[in-house]
Write a protein that holds these residues in place. Sequence first.
Motif, short mmCIF file in Angstrom:
data_model
loop_
_atom_site.label_atom_id
_atom_site.label_comp_id
_atom_site.label_asym_id
_atom_site.label_seq_id
_atom_site.Cartn_x
_atom_site.Cartn_y
_atom_site.Cartn_z
N MET A 1 6.42 -14.19 -4.17
CA MET A 1 5.29 -14.19 -3.25
C MET A 1 5.75 -13.90 -1.82
O MET A 1 5.13 -13.13 -1.11
N ASN A 2 6.86 -14.53 -1.42
CA ASN A 2 7.35 -14.31 -0.06
C ASN A 2 7.76 -12.86 0.17
O ASN A 2 7.53 -12.31 1.25
N ARG A 3 8.36 -12.26 -0.84
CA ARG A 3 8.78 -10.86 -0.71
C ARG A 3 7.56 -9.95 -0.53
O ARG A 3 7.59 -9.02 0.27
N PHE A 4 6.50 -10.24 -1.27
CA PHE A 4 5.27 -9.45 -1.14
C PHE A 4 4.67 -9.62 0.26
O PHE A 4 4.24 -8.63 0.87
N ILE A 5 4.63 -10.84 0.78
CA ILE A 5 4.06 -11.09 2.11
C ILE A 5 4.87 -10.34 3.17
O ILE A 5 4.31 -9.70 4.06
N ARG A 6 6.19 -10.39 3.07
CA ARG A 6 7.04 -9.70 4.05
C ARG A 6 6.84 -8.19 3.99
O ARG A 6 6.75 -7.51 5.01
N SER A 7 6.79 -7.66 2.77
CA SER A 7 6.58 -6.22 2.61
C SER A 7 5.21 -5.81 3.13
O SER A 7 5.07 -4.79 3.83
N ALA A 8 4.18 -6.58 2.80
CA ALA A 8 2.83 -6.28 3.29
C ALA A 8 2.79 -6.36 4.81
O ALA A 8 2.12 -5.54 5.46
N HIS A 9 3.49 -7.32 5.39
CA HIS A 9 3.52 -7.46 6.85
C HIS A 9 4.13 -6.21 7.50
O HIS A 9 3.62 -5.72 8.50
N ARG A 10 5.19 -5.69 6.90
CA ARG A 10 5.82 -4.48 7.44
C ARG A 10 4.87 -3.29 7.36
O ARG A 10 4.73 -2.52 8.33
N TRP A 11 4.21 -3.10 6.21
CA TRP A 11 3.30 -1.98 6.06
C TRP A 11 2.07 -2.12 6.95
O TRP A 11 1.55 -1.13 7.48
N LEU A 12 1.61 -3.35 7.12
CA LEU A 12 0.48 -3.58 8.03
C LEU A 12 0.85 -3.24 9.47
O LEU A 12 0.03 -2.74 10.22
N SER A 13 2.10 -3.53 9.84
CA SER A 13 2.51 -3.20 11.21
C SER A 13 2.53 -1.69 11.42
O SER A 13 2.18 -1.21 12.50
N ILE A 14 2.90 -0.94 10.39
CA ILE A 14 2.87 0.53 10.49
C ILE A 14 1.43 1.01 10.61
O ILE A 14 1.12 1.88 11.44
N ALA A 15 0.53 0.45 9.80
CA ALA A 15 -0.88 0.84 9.86
C ALA A 15 -1.48 0.48 11.22
O ALA A 15 -2.25 1.27 11.80
N PHE A 16 -1.13 -0.69 11.74
CA PHE A 16 -1.65 -1.10 13.05
C PHE A 16 -1.15 -0.16 14.15
O PHE A 16 -1.93 0.27 15.01
N THR A 17 0.14 0.17 14.11
CA THR A 17 0.70 1.07 15.12
C THR A 17 0.05 2.44 15.05
O THR A 17 -0.30 3.03 16.09
N ALA A 18 -0.17 2.95 13.85
CA ALA A 18 -0.83 4.26 13.71
C ALA A 18 -2.26 4.21 14.22
O ALA A 18 -2.73 5.15 14.87
N ALA A 19 -2.96 3.11 13.98
CA ALA A 19 -4.34 2.98 14.45
C ALA A 19 -4.40 2.91 15.98
O ALA A 19 -5.30 3.49 16.60
N VAL A 20 -3.45 2.23 16.58
CA VAL A 20 -3.42 2.15 18.05
C VAL A 20 -3.10 3.52 18.65
O VAL A 20 -3.72 3.93 19.64
N ILE A 21 -2.15 4.22 18.05
CA ILE A 21 -1.82 5.57 18.55
C ILE A 21 -3.03 6.49 18.41
O ILE A 21 -3.36 7.26 19.33
N ALA A 22 -3.71 6.44 17.27
CA ALA A 22 -4.91 7.25 17.08
C ALA A 22 -5.98 6.90 18.10
O ALA A 22 -6.71 7.78 18.59
N ASN A 23 -6.07 5.63 18.42
CA ASN A 23 -7.03 5.17 19.42
C ASN A 23 -6.73 5.80 20.79
O ASN A 23 -7.63 6.29 21.47
N PHE A 24 -5.47 5.79 21.20
CA PHE A 24 -5.10 6.37 22.50
C PHE A 24 -5.31 7.87 22.51
O PHE A 24 -5.77 8.43 23.52
N VAL A 25 -4.99 8.54 21.41
CA VAL A 25 -5.20 9.99 21.34
C VAL A 25 -6.68 10.30 21.42
O VAL A 25 -7.10 11.22 22.14
N ALA A 26 -7.49 9.54 20.70
CA ALA A 26 -8.94 9.77 20.73
C ALA A 26 -9.52 9.52 22.12
O ALA A 26 -10.41 10.24 22.57
N MET A 27 -9.01 8.51 22.82
CA MET A 27 -9.50 8.23 24.18
C MET A 27 -9.09 9.32 25.15
O MET A 27 -9.82 9.61 26.10
#
Length: 69
Positions: A1-27
């Motif tokens: 379970m801990n390994r899944f949470i850590r892996s999901a946290h890493r992938w979520l950080s990538i998705a969050f970073t991409a969404a923020v970059i897309a937000n700045f580009v769109a603005m």
Amino acid sequence: MNRFIRSAHRWLSIAFTAAVIANFVAMALGEPPAWIVYSPLPPLFLLMFSGLYMFALPYLAGTRKHTAQ
């Protein structure tokens, strides 16, 4: 379970970073649609919950050790 949470946290950080970059580009291109503006929020909330879980793990493990003795 801990390994899944850590892996999901890493992938979520990538998705969050991409969404923020897309937000700045769109603005930079003009008035962005609402779905782009709010797109970083779901990964951010999931990052908060997974981060709090990982933060609490050492404290919960310490509590289990003390109660077992």
